[in-house]
Enzyme design. Structure first.
Site, PDB file in Angstrom:
ATOM      1  N   SER A  50     -33.191  77.646  54.486  1.00 17.33           N
ATOM      2  CA  SER A  50     -34.570  77.714  55.232  1.00 17.33           C
ATOM      3  C   SER A  50     -35.812  77.489  54.735  1.00 17.33           C
ATOM      4  O   SER A  50     -37.048  77.507  55.236  1.00 17.33           O
ATOM      5  CB  SER A  50     -34.554  79.251  55.893  1.00 17.33           C
ATOM      6  OG  SER A  50     -34.573  80.370  55.201  1.00 17.33           O
ATOM      7  N   TYR A  68     -28.159  92.220  61.927  1.00 17.53           N
ATOM      8  CA  TYR A  68     -28.360  90.895  61.397  1.00 17.53           C
ATOM      9  C   TYR A  68     -27.184  90.134  61.461  1.00 17.53           C
ATOM     10  O   TYR A  68     -26.371  90.115  61.169  1.00 17.53           O
ATOM     11  CB  TYR A  68     -29.071  90.966  60.098  1.00 17.53           C
ATOM     12  CG  TYR A  68     -29.623  89.444  59.587  1.00 17.53           C
ATOM     13  CD1 TYR A  68     -30.797  89.013  59.980  1.00 17.53           C
ATOM     14  CD2 TYR A  68     -28.746  88.645  58.705  1.00 17.53           C
ATOM     15  CE1 TYR A  68     -31.154  87.718  59.711  1.00 17.53           C
ATOM     16  CE2 TYR A  68     -29.153  87.285  58.350  1.00 17.53           C
ATOM     17  CZ  TYR A  68     -30.283  86.950  58.934  1.00 17.53           C
ATOM     18  OH  TYR A  68     -30.703  85.595  58.409  1.00 17.53           O
ATOM     19  N   ASN A 107     -59.865  57.896  78.813  1.00 22.09           N
ATOM     20  CA  ASN A 107     -58.640  58.437  79.391  1.00 22.09           C
ATOM     21  C   ASN A 107     -58.861  59.942  78.800  1.00 22.09           C
ATOM     22  O   ASN A 107     -59.023  60.162  77.688  1.00 22.09           O
ATOM     23  CB  ASN A 107     -57.462  57.789  78.702  1.00 22.09           C
ATOM     24  CG  ASN A 107     -57.254  56.591  79.462  1.00 22.09           C
ATOM     25  OD1 ASN A 107     -57.408  56.229  80.506  1.00 22.09           O
ATOM     26  ND2 ASN A 107     -56.754  55.592  78.587  1.00 22.09           N
ATOM     27  N   SER A 137     -58.584  52.438  75.986  1.00 20.08           N
ATOM     28  CA  SER A 137     -57.517  51.615  76.329  1.00 20.08           C
ATOM     29  C   SER A 137     -57.510  50.392  75.337  1.00 20.08           C
ATOM     30  O   SER A 137     -58.567  49.862  75.146  1.00 20.08           O
ATOM     31  CB  SER A 137     -57.059  51.333  77.652  1.00 20.08           C
ATOM     32  OG  SER A 137     -56.458  50.191  77.679  1.00 20.08           O
ATOM     33  N   ASN A 143     -32.747  91.142  54.977  1.00 22.50           N
ATOM     34  CA  ASN A 143     -32.704  91.397  56.208  1.00 22.50           C
ATOM     35  C   ASN A 143     -34.003  92.141  56.907  1.00 22.50           C
ATOM     36  O   ASN A 143     -34.615  91.877  57.746  1.00 22.50           O
ATOM     37  CB  ASN A 143     -31.315  92.218  56.833  1.00 22.50           C
ATOM     38  CG  ASN A 143     -30.402  91.116  56.569  1.00 22.50           C
ATOM     39  OD1 ASN A 143     -30.473  90.157  56.124  1.00 22.50           O
ATOM     40  ND2 ASN A 143     -29.294  91.822  56.730  1.00 22.50           N
ATOM     41  N   GLN A 191     -31.989  83.182  61.658  1.00 25.70           N
ATOM     42  CA  GLN A 191     -32.766  82.385  60.931  1.00 25.70           C
ATOM     43  C   GLN A 191     -33.278  81.121  61.951  1.00 25.70           C
ATOM     44  O   GLN A 191     -34.160  80.642  61.527  1.00 25.70           O
ATOM     45  CB  GLN A 191     -31.898  81.847  59.930  1.00 25.70           C
ATOM     46  CG  GLN A 191     -32.580  80.777  58.973  1.00 25.70           C
ATOM     47  CD  GLN A 191     -31.868  80.529  57.690  1.00 25.70           C
ATOM     48  OE1 GLN A 191     -31.782  81.454  56.555  1.00 25.70           O
ATOM     49  NE2 GLN A 191     -31.209  79.290  57.383  1.00 25.70           N
ATOM     50  N   THR A 207     -57.421  74.446  99.058  1.00 23.95           N
ATOM     51  CA  THR A 207     -55.912  75.023  99.121  1.00 23.95           C
ATOM     52  C   THR A 207     -55.026  73.788  99.478  1.00 23.95           C
ATOM     53  O   THR A 207     -55.574  72.805 100.159  1.00 23.95           O
ATOM     54  CB  THR A 207     -55.710  76.047 100.176  1.00 23.95           C
ATOM     55  OG1 THR A 207     -56.082  75.598 101.501  1.00 23.95           O
ATOM     56  CG2 THR A 207     -56.820  77.219  99.877  1.00 23.95           C
ATOM     57  N   HIS A 208     -53.771  73.767  99.085  1.00 20.38           N
ATOM     58  CA  HIS A 208     -52.972  72.476  99.247  1.00 20.38           C
ATOM     59  C   HIS A 208     -53.614  71.181  98.558  1.00 20.38           C
ATOM     60  O   HIS A 208     -53.142  70.140  99.136  1.00 20.38           O
ATOM     61  CB  HIS A 208     -52.656  72.194 100.667  1.00 20.38           C
ATOM     62  CG  HIS A 208     -52.313  73.492 101.343  1.00 20.38           C
ATOM     63  ND1 HIS A 208     -50.892  74.092 101.409  1.00 20.38           N
ATOM     64  CD2 HIS A 208     -52.963  74.715 101.933  1.00 20.38           C
ATOM     65  CE1 HIS A 208     -50.897  74.898 102.139  1.00 20.38           C
ATOM     66  NE2 HIS A 208     -52.281  75.450 102.395  1.00 20.38           N
ATOM     67  N   LYS A 242     -61.657  51.809  80.305  1.00 18.95           N
ATOM     68  CA  LYS A 242     -61.116  52.986  80.622  1.00 18.95           C
ATOM     69  C   LYS A 242     -61.583  54.268  79.450  1.00 18.95           C
ATOM     70  O   LYS A 242     -62.049  53.949  78.330  1.00 18.95           O
ATOM     71  CB  LYS A 242     -59.817  52.822  80.189  1.00 18.95           C
ATOM     72  CG  LYS A 242     -59.042  51.708  81.230  1.00 18.95           C
ATOM     73  CD  LYS A 242     -58.425  52.821  82.231  1.00 18.95           C
ATOM     74  CE  LYS A 242     -57.086  53.140  81.825  1.00 18.95           C
ATOM     75  NZ  LYS A 242     -56.634  54.333  83.095  1.00 18.95           N
ATOM     76  N   LYS A 299     -37.415  80.869  63.563  1.00 16.93           N
ATOM     77  CA  LYS A 299     -38.447  80.215  62.905  1.00 16.93           C
ATOM     78  C   LYS A 299     -39.281  79.204  63.483  1.00 16.93           C
ATOM     79  O   LYS A 299     -40.354  79.000  63.816  1.00 16.93           O
ATOM     80  CB  LYS A 299     -38.543  80.515  61.565  1.00 16.93           C
ATOM     81  CG  LYS A 299     -38.536  81.957  61.037  1.00 16.93           C
ATOM     82  CD  LYS A 299     -38.344  81.914  59.540  1.00 16.93           C
ATOM     83  CE  LYS A 299     -37.748  83.230  59.270  1.00 16.93           C
ATOM     84  NZ  LYS A 299     -36.384  83.357  59.687  1.00 16.93           N
TER      85      LYS A 299
HETATM   86  N1  ARG Z   1     -33.370  83.358  55.267  1.00 16.55           N
HETATM   87  C1  ARG Z   1     -33.022  84.307  56.311  1.00 16.55           C
HETATM   88  C2  ARG Z   1     -33.591  84.269  57.534  1.00 16.55           C
HETATM   89  O1  ARG Z   1     -34.468  83.621  57.689  1.00 16.55           O
HETATM   90  C3  ARG Z   1     -33.190  85.547  55.504  1.00 16.55           C
HETATM   91  C4  ARG Z   1     -32.439  86.707  55.789  1.00 16.55           C
HETATM   92  C5  ARG Z   1     -30.972  86.349  55.113  1.00 16.55           C
HETATM   93  N2  ARG Z   1     -30.299  87.323  54.958  1.00 16.55           N
HETATM   94  C6  ARG Z   1     -29.029  87.186  54.584  1.00 16.55           C
HETATM   95  N3  ARG Z   1     -28.269  88.392  54.662  1.00 16.55           N
HETATM   96  N4  ARG Z   1     -28.269  86.223  54.305  1.00 16.55           N
HETATM   97  O2  ARG Z   1     -33.116  84.978  58.483  1.00 16.55           O
END
Ligand code: ARG
Length: 459
Positions: free
Chosen positions: A24, A318, A286, A278, A111, A323, A156-157, A284, A326
């Site tokens: 990650s 967990y 835009n 444009s 975790n 993961q 309205t509308h 134009k 993110k």
């Molecule tokens: N890179 C992991 C995440 O974003 C971190 C936690 C990983 N924990 C594990 N037990 N593998 O969730």
């Protein structure tokens, strides 16, 4: 080679594909500052509680601080073999300070570490949104004050309904954004408990002080259940839900700017700074920024749905699924922040075409309700009868190709003989808007008062 952090029970290293799906670091390196802050708080607490030696704490803190500076300055090479930001930082710490680095991970797991990092990150984003949104409110309230008495058609509308003031219309968005800010503030309150020290899922046998790390990181208190601490991503979901609603508000305003800036409406002009030309049509201008803001709810709500589906049905505590929390969140947060910034610039720069707004405000029989209200007030007609009489007059005006104030008094008296010339006073859009002084109404006096109140609150 097996993994240095967890490879003890492995004979071979991971397949190339395994490394690719598992790592990650390409995206969670964004959490480096939070990761280092969390580790410094944790190490300091371990020292204070006598779990590791103070001399090790000093080395760890010094090393982490230096690593933070390296990353910030772009002098750090991230490694996918080290999976994530947590292990990249810890490995760099080992290179820097040697064996003491291995003590940092006492009474902690990735975790609780990742939950802590992400909470700190999202908290910063919530604060950023609040700041940005109050800037947008200020820009809108300033414009509202400057154009508190400029009449325009209210719809309205998307059909002409009654005259309103341009300032009143802008203040409607100030109210929406106030609710957005309050939703973000509310999410922040619930977010602000520290998961650090929940360890992998069950807590730890070391005599840690979770309140100490919570305080050091600006949390109100530690979370109360270790399983929940590492399994919870509500704080991201709530942020994305509030962000989706906020993006929807910006999108509605963006759509109005798109419509208003067409030559057909001509209600406003957008500045050159927030429009594009444009490549083929020289005339134009835009409203691209507005269009892109109009489109943002898709990806922001998409991030919310994506994470909700990752989390649904996931057993405690967990799982690596988490993961996947993110990338969409980062994307959504960036998108909203950019949209607010662009909207703030556009709103500050835009100029209403007040003559055109006023002309449009008087068109489309927009003061028909005022005429009906006059019949009720002056002739004591029941509203339903007044509505009917006014409808007849609108039909007559339409047939003659005029607005209501283009009818003669005789025309009017042919429908209701008690009508007097006094009625013409209520038929202008200025009179109509000016008369709506009820609490929350569109009258310029109200708008001025509200805009000033907002500007004072936002100062
Ligand atoms: N890179 C992991 C995440 O974003 C971190 C936690 C990983 N924990 C594990 N037990 N593998 O969730």
């Amino acid at each position: 080679m097996t993994n240095k952090m967890w490879g003890g029970r492995f004979n071979t290293g991971p397949d190339e594909i395994m490394e690719k799906i598992n790592a990650s670091i390409s995206f969670d390196q964004r959490l480096f500052a939070q990761d280092i802050a969390g580790s410094i708080a944790h190490a300091t607490m371990l020292g204070e509680c006598g779990i590791i030696a103070k001399s090790d704490v000093r080395d760890i803190v010094r090393g982490l601080t230096a690593i933070g500076k390296d990353i910030e300055a772009g002098r750090f090479t991230f490694s996918a073999a080290l999976e994530d930001i947590h292990m990249n930082v810890e490995a760099a710490l080992k290179d820097r300070i040697g064996d003491a680095a291995g003590r940092l991970h006492t009474a902690r797991s990735r975790n609780d570490q990742v939950a802590t990092d992400f909470k700190l990150y999202v908290r910063d984003c919530l604060d950023m949104f609040d700041e940005q949104l109050s800037g947008l409110q200020r820009a809108l309230a300033k414009k509202a004050l400057a154009h508190a008495a400029a009449v325009m058609p209210g719809f309205t509308h998307l059909q002409t309904a009654q005259p309103v003031t341009f300032g009143h219309h802008l203040l409607a968005y100030v109210e929406m954004i106030a609710r957005d800010r309050s939703r973000f503030a509310d999410a922040r309150k619930r977010l602000n408990e520290s998961p650090l020290g929940a360890a992998a899922l069950a807590g730890t046998s070391f005599p840690i002080d979770r309140t100490m790390t919570a305080k050091a990181l600006g949390f109100d208190r530690p979370t109360r259940n270790s399983l929940d601490s590492v399994a919870d991503r509500d704080f991201v979901l709530e942020t994305l839900a509030a962000a989706s609603i906020c993006a929807m508000h910006l999108s509605r305003f963006a759509e109005e700017l798109v419509i208003w800036s067409t030559p057909q409406f001509g209600f406003i002009s957008l500045s050159d700074r927030f429009t594009t030309g444009s490549s083929i049509m020289p005339q134009k201008k835009n409203p691209d920024a507005a269009e892109l803001i109009r489109a943002k709810p898709g990806r922001i709500l998409g991030a919310f749905t994506s994470l909700l589906l990752v989390m649904k049905g996931l057993p405690l505590a967990y799982s690596k699924d988490m993961q996947e929390d993110k990338e969409p969140a980062f994307d959504a947060i960036d998108a909203l922040s950019l949209a607010i910034a662009a909207m703030t610039g556009m709103a500050s720069d835009m100029e209403p075409a007040t003559d055109k707004l006023a002309a449009a405000a008087g068109a489309g029989y927009s003061t028909a309700t005022d005429l009906a209200d006059w019949l009720v007030r002056v002739l004591a007609m029941p509203f339903r009868d007044a509505h009917h009489v006014t409808g007849t007059l609108v039909a007559m005006a339409e047939k003659n190709g005029v607005e209501l104030d283009g009818l003669s008094l005789q025309d009017m008296q042919s429908v209701e003989q008690r009508i007097t010339a006094d009625v013409f006073k209520v038929l202008t859009p200025q009179a109509s808007a000016g008369s709506r002084r009820s609490f929350g109404g569109t009258a310029p006096a109200n708008v001025k008062r509200e805009a000033k109140r907002w500007l004072k609150n936002l100062a």
